[in-house]
Motif scaffolding. Sequence first.
Motif, mmCIF file in Angstrom:
data_model
loop_
_atom_site.group_PDB
_atom_site.id
_atom_site.type_symbol
_atom_site.label_atom_id
_atom_site.label_comp_id
_atom_site.label_asym_id
_atom_site.label_seq_id
_atom_site.Cartn_x
_atom_site.Cartn_y
_atom_site.Cartn_z
ATOM 1 N N VAL A 50 -37.959 -19.841 35.757
ATOM 2 C CA VAL A 50 -38.118 -19.011 34.692
ATOM 3 C C VAL A 50 -39.010 -18.000 35.721
ATOM 4 C CG1 VAL A 50 -39.773 -18.467 33.535
ATOM 5 C CG2 VAL A 50 -38.973 -20.613 33.695
ATOM 6 N N ARG A 52 -41.762 -14.632 36.319
ATOM 7 C CA ARG A 52 -42.634 -13.340 35.333
ATOM 8 C C ARG A 52 -42.962 -12.792 36.881
ATOM 9 N NH1 ARG A 52 -46.521 -16.804 32.225
ATOM 10 N NH2 ARG A 52 -44.818 -16.591 31.176
ATOM 11 N N THR A 59 -41.259 -11.402 31.996
ATOM 12 C CA THR A 59 -40.654 -13.038 31.876
ATOM 13 C C THR A 59 -39.153 -13.263 31.956
ATOM 14 O OG1 THR A 59 -43.424 -13.899 31.402
ATOM 15 C CG2 THR A 59 -40.616 -15.546 31.322
ATOM 16 N N ILE A 61 -35.237 -16.086 31.920
ATOM 17 C CA ILE A 61 -34.757 -16.653 32.559
ATOM 18 C C ILE A 61 -33.854 -16.788 33.577
ATOM 19 C CG2 ILE A 61 -33.547 -18.866 31.800
ATOM 20 C CD1 ILE A 61 -35.893 -18.696 29.647
ATOM 21 N N ILE A 374 -42.114 -18.953 38.146
ATOM 22 C CA ILE A 374 -43.113 -20.128 37.950
ATOM 23 C C ILE A 374 -42.519 -21.520 37.014
ATOM 24 C CG2 ILE A 374 -44.957 -17.816 37.303
ATOM 25 C CD1 ILE A 374 -43.902 -18.344 34.429
ATOM 26 N N GLU A 375 -41.571 -21.441 36.931
ATOM 27 C CA GLU A 375 -40.967 -22.865 36.662
ATOM 28 C C GLU A 375 -39.708 -22.964 36.860
ATOM 29 O OE1 GLU A 375 -40.087 -25.404 31.924
ATOM 30 O OE2 GLU A 375 -41.019 -23.049 32.376
ATOM 31 N N PRO A 383 -36.183 -24.442 29.132
ATOM 32 C CA PRO A 383 -37.056 -24.401 29.628
ATOM 33 C C PRO A 383 -38.198 -24.510 28.967
ATOM 34 C CG PRO A 383 -35.610 -22.541 29.554
ATOM 35 C CD PRO A 383 -35.482 -23.650 29.306
ATOM 36 N N ARG A 384 -39.570 -24.363 29.050
ATOM 37 C CA ARG A 384 -40.883 -24.817 28.105
ATOM 38 C C ARG A 384 -41.347 -23.089 28.565
ATOM 39 N NH1 ARG A 384 -42.638 -28.599 32.577
ATOM 40 N NH2 ARG A 384 -43.114 -26.910 33.257
ATOM 41 N N GLN A 385 -40.957 -22.732 29.740
ATOM 42 C CA GLN A 385 -41.544 -21.021 29.449
ATOM 43 C C GLN A 385 -40.464 -20.067 28.341
ATOM 44 O OE1 GLN A 385 -44.015 -19.821 29.833
ATOM 45 N NE2 GLN A 385 -45.398 -22.284 31.233
ATOM 46 N N ARG A 386 -40.757 -18.932 27.542
ATOM 47 C CA ARG A 386 -40.002 -18.303 26.803
ATOM 48 C C ARG A 386 -39.578 -17.084 27.581
ATOM 49 N NH1 ARG A 386 -37.442 -21.348 25.741
ATOM 50 N NH2 ARG A 386 -35.685 -19.703 24.323
ATOM 51 N N THR A 388 -39.316 -12.443 28.040
ATOM 52 C CA THR A 388 -40.032 -11.721 27.925
ATOM 53 C C THR A 388 -39.191 -10.693 26.457
ATOM 54 O OG1 THR A 388 -41.959 -11.322 29.508
ATOM 55 C CG2 THR A 388 -41.417 -9.253 27.868
ATOM 56 N N THR A 391 -32.697 -13.309 26.677
ATOM 57 C CA THR A 391 -32.183 -14.066 28.051
ATOM 58 C C THR A 391 -30.852 -12.855 28.502
ATOM 59 O OG1 THR A 391 -32.730 -16.442 27.762
ATOM 60 C CG2 THR A 391 -32.351 -16.018 29.695
#
Length: 399
Positions: A50, A52, A59, A61, A374-375, A383-386, A388, A391
Amino acid sequence: MARPRLEVADIFRGHGPAWRQANAGHVSLQQLRVMSAIERCRTAELGGHVARCADCAYTTIAYNSCRNRHCPKCQGAAAKQWLANREAELLPVLYYHVVFTLPAAIADIAYQNKAVVYDLLFKASAETMLTIAADPRHLGARIGITSVLHSWGSALTHHPHVHMIVPGGGISPDGQRWISCRPGFFLPVRVLSRLFRRLFLEKLIATHQAGRLSFFGAHAHLADAQSFAAHLAPLRKTEWVVYAKRPFGGPEAVLAYLSRYTHRVAIANSRLIAFDEQLVTFKWKDYRIEGRDRYKQMTLATDEFIRRFLIHVLPKGLHRIRHYGLFAKGSCADNIARARELLAVARPEGQPTAAAVDPGKPSCPCCGGRMIIIEVFARGTTPRQRPTDPTTAIRIDTS
């Protein structure tokens, strides 16, 4: 680059399982691995990261690529890196493009003996070029060659041929002069064709005598020496296709031209038009026709499309880009330095060109800012982050 509307991966995912089941026992392990790699390329199955934007917090992926050399999405990035590495080897002279093609009767043998016959194609074509170029009646110099193997025609048929990119000149035998070819003319194609024919047939016969060729089905009789000789006899009298294109000049033009050939796969995603369970439609070019009418559409049964794509999977370990003469890897750097000295030019310096830009570090699509990872997530995980927005995977296609 925007995602193509249709990809080879979509065809493999949609129809691949049924095709593999129907053709069980008739598909090589290498072909199965290529299918699997293309199906999983840039999906969660291979993991990813991920990123950002440091400025606007946008953000996104990005899923990992399969890096398989037959994957349409991966070869664009590989070509950029390869071209960046070649940039320092370019010389300030005109370059020529020469193509050596195997006759259909030999292509049939190559189909069942790819590793062996493709290797003979490389060696015979390179020896032909080096021999004729060294002849004082033609050029009288040591030349450099970059050779690229293609096994396909535009309709995905089996059509093995080698593309060569060659500087228009070479170093004299005594190493004291750069000898340029005549303006607009490199080497006589008829002379090249006939020497190529003789050398290739000699090497092929020697390979047959050594028991290194295998024959199956309708070609099983060619295992017999007399039958094999009779099969080759007509080929000694026909003209083999060697084609030399007009020269193109300048380092930028050479890099652009090379990028069209070095990492190309059998079909680019951009050529696909439509697909369903029964049919695949794609664009192709009929080289027998001149002008705009040569651009056509072809529709194949989906099973046949997959079969045609997979016949171009290269044998494991076969190098499809090779260098000869002045560009042979053991002495390339010294030869390039000497050529530049004879041409009175310095080694290129300065900022990397567009070809050297790292495709793995894209800028923010919103503001152009720097994207920071960031991940990192493992294969098959979420992934934990989503993102914006929905994708959009970073996809690089060959064309």
